[in-house]
Design an enzyme around this catalytic site. Structure first.
Site, PDB file in Angstrom:
ATOM      1  N   ASN A 123       0.856  -1.195   0.000  1.00 26.40           N
ATOM      2  CA  ASN A 123       0.000   0.000   0.000  1.00 26.40           C
ATOM      3  C   ASN A 123       0.889   1.241   0.000  1.00 26.40           C
ATOM      4  O   ASN A 123       2.110   1.144  -0.006  1.00 26.40           O
ATOM      5  CB  ASN A 123      -0.964  -0.031   1.190  1.00 26.40           C
ATOM      6  N   ASP A 175      -4.293  -6.390   5.048  1.00 27.29           N
ATOM      7  CA  ASP A 175      -5.305  -7.265   5.658  1.00 27.29           C
ATOM      8  C   ASP A 175      -5.276  -8.665   5.043  1.00 27.29           C
ATOM      9  O   ASP A 175      -5.703  -9.629   5.654  1.00 27.29           O
ATOM     10  CB  ASP A 175      -6.702  -6.661   5.459  1.00 27.29           C
ATOM     11  N   LYS A 199       9.163 -17.142 -10.506  1.00 29.99           N
ATOM     12  CA  LYS A 199       8.430 -15.996 -11.054  1.00 29.99           C
ATOM     13  C   LYS A 199       7.264 -16.508 -11.911  1.00 29.99           C
ATOM     14  O   LYS A 199       7.457 -17.382 -12.762  1.00 29.99           O
ATOM     15  CB  LYS A 199       9.388 -15.146 -11.899  1.00 29.99           C
ATOM     16  N   PHE A 204      -4.594   3.810  14.560  1.00 27.15           N
ATOM     17  CA  PHE A 204      -4.871   4.749  13.475  1.00 27.15           C
ATOM     18  C   PHE A 204      -5.993   4.184  12.607  1.00 27.15           C
ATOM     19  O   PHE A 204      -6.121   2.970  12.490  1.00 27.15           O
ATOM     20  CB  PHE A 204      -3.627   4.958  12.595  1.00 27.15           C
ATOM     21  N   LYS A 242     -13.996   1.356  15.650  1.00 21.69           N
ATOM     22  CA  LYS A 242     -12.663   0.730  15.695  1.00 21.69           C
ATOM     23  C   LYS A 242     -12.048   0.906  17.084  1.00 21.69           C
ATOM     24  O   LYS A 242     -11.461  -0.028  17.635  1.00 21.69           O
ATOM     25  CB  LYS A 242     -11.770   1.362  14.610  1.00 21.69           C
ATOM     26  N   LYS A 288     -11.405  -2.625  19.023  1.00 17.61           N
ATOM     27  CA  LYS A 288      -9.991  -3.017  19.150  1.00 17.61           C
ATOM     28  C   LYS A 288      -9.402  -2.632  20.502  1.00 17.61           C
ATOM     29  O   LYS A 288      -8.203  -2.783  20.722  1.00 17.61           O
ATOM     30  CB  LYS A 288      -9.169  -2.416  18.011  1.00 17.61           C
TER      31      LYS A 288
END
Ligand SMILES: Cc1cc2nc3c(=O)[nH]c(=O)nc-3n(C[C@H](O)[C@H](O)[C@H](O)COP(=O)(O)O)c2cc1C
Length: 406
Positions: A210, A279, A289, A325, A339, A343
């Site tokens: 990401n 995730d 490959k 975050f 959240k 959490k």
């Protein structure tokens, strides 16, 4: 800006590294500091007072018996009183020796005896001058007196000798000044901070990842360290310079991140989860490959779920403070609240990822803070370093509340 309105008294002495001192002034002013400069007679052989006057925007102090003083007050006493931090860069062997002996035969050495703020001495000289027993003993004397004498760099020196004695770079000197001015409210606290993206391997040359740069986590690690904490930084792949932390653990995947947090969680007082772990990961990592032709028209990649690092350690939480975050593009507050609760975070930092000038990859962030009291605080756009300090202020307050309720 981290040094807004801080008053820095910079003394420049007669070494060749004086040519770098204007850059120190310039960096300090960019951070919002006020700077006044003292120059010794010898320093003026290397750089002109006009350079410092122009860059600092202030009168440059050169003479104990100034014929046209900037003020009618006793200048060396006023300068000493004015400073939040007193820095000597470069500091010659001569000035270091005079400080050690308490000689006060010019403006700078008189200010030294009158100063009351923290003092940072940044030596710069030839290797033999530095290693001379007289200089070494003088440096020891100053350190024992409680002054901070910074190290030098090993390099090719202006005199073409190679070795120790090169002055630290202006950025490092400004960093030392900033560290000196930070509150030391996190001494004795152990922080584990995660940062950056994870990479989930597909085959030996490809991965899923990401856009996280690691900047927020690195800023938190830097600032926590400056405030006296013992810091473990667990970082996914990042191009950022490695902060001076107590332990730096490089990881690649979310599974690596999970293991690294697990090894450090029990002995942590605070876990800050600024990393952006993937995730999902590919169900299989191909040994070779993956070839274009062997896949027909396309490639179906099967993904499996990674462990939820935040949830897992939220459930294991004993006495730790956990800061999480959230990157949200809609219903930020509502999703952030969910959240925070699910959490078991103590504080959540909600990023609005719709803003182009904040969040991933940028140097700034615009966030909302939400804690267990459910009061939300929306913060304006600010640097990640400034935001890191606001988050750490909150954590510091939580440590105090916890200690008072024990
Ligand atoms: C070209 C040149 C370069 C010098 N560079 C240094 C230096 O890097 N470090 C140092 O301690 N002295 C250096 N000196 C010697 C100092 O200028 C000298 O000791 C002077 O008395 C220092 O005065 P101050 O400490 O009052 O500034 C240099 C001298 C010359 C001529």
């Amino acid at each position: 800006m981290q040094l807004t309105n801080k008053k820095i008294l910079l003394a420049v002495t007669g070494g060749i590294a004086a040519y770098k001192a204007p850059a120190i002034v310039s960096l300090l002013r960019k951070q919002g500091a006020q700077v006044k400069v003292i120059m010794t007679q010898a320093a003026q052989e290397f750089v002109t007072p006009l350079t410092f006057q122009t860059i600092s925007g202030n009168y440059v102090y050169q003479d104990l018996f100034d014929k046209k003083p900037a003020s009618p007050l006793v200048e060396h006493i006023e300068l000493a009183k004015w400073a939040d931090v007193f820095v000597v860069a470069p500091a010659t062997a001569n000035t270091i020796a005079k400080f050690a002996l308490g000689i006060a035969d010019d403006l700078l050495t008189s200010v030294y005896l009158a100063h009351r703020s923290p003092l940072i001495i940044v030596p710069a000289m030839n290797t033999f001058m530095l290693n001379h027993p007289a200089t070494q003993e003088n440096i020891q004397t100053l350190r024992k007196r409680g002054h901070q004498v910074l190290d030098t760099q090993d390099d090719l020196l202006a005199c073409q000798d190679k070795g120790a004695g090169k002055m630290l770079e202006p950025e490092d000197i400004v960093d030392a000044i900033d560290t000196c001015l930070r509150p030391k409210d996190l001494i004795g606290k152990r922080f584990t901070i995660t940062a950056g993206p994870t990479q989930e391997a597909i085959d030996p040359v490809r991965y899923l990842s990401n856009y996280s740069s690691g900047k927020m986590g690195y800023a938190l690690a830097n600032q926590a360290k400056k405030r006296g904490a013992k810091v473990t930084l667990i970082s996914g792949p990042s191009h950022l310079p490695r902060p001076k932390v107590d332990q730096f653990i490089e990881i690649k995947s979310t599974l690596d991140l999970f293991d690294a947090v697990e090894k450090n969680f029990d002995q942590s007082d605070c876990l800050i989860k600024a990393a952006a772990p993937a995730d999902f990961r590919p169900a299989q990592i191909a040994n070779q490959k993956i070839k274009k032709l062997s896949q027909g028209a396309g490639l179906n990649l099967e993904l499996v779920k990674n462990p939820d690092v935040a949830l897992h350690f939220g459930q294991l939480k004993q006495d730790q403070i956990i800061v999480g975050f959230a990157a949200e593009s809609q219903n930020e507050l509502e999703n952030g609240r969910k959240k925070l609760e699910s959490k078991n975070f103590d504080l959540i930092v909600i990023n609005n990822i719709k803003r182009a000038d904040a969040g991933f990859q940028t140097d700034n962030n615009a966030v909302t803070l939400l804690d267990q009291s459910q009061a939300a605080e929306e913060l304006p756009l600010m640097s990640k370093e400034d935001l890191a300090n606001i988050i750490l202020d909150r954590v510091s307050d939580m440590f105090i509340t916890k200690a008072n309720t024990k």
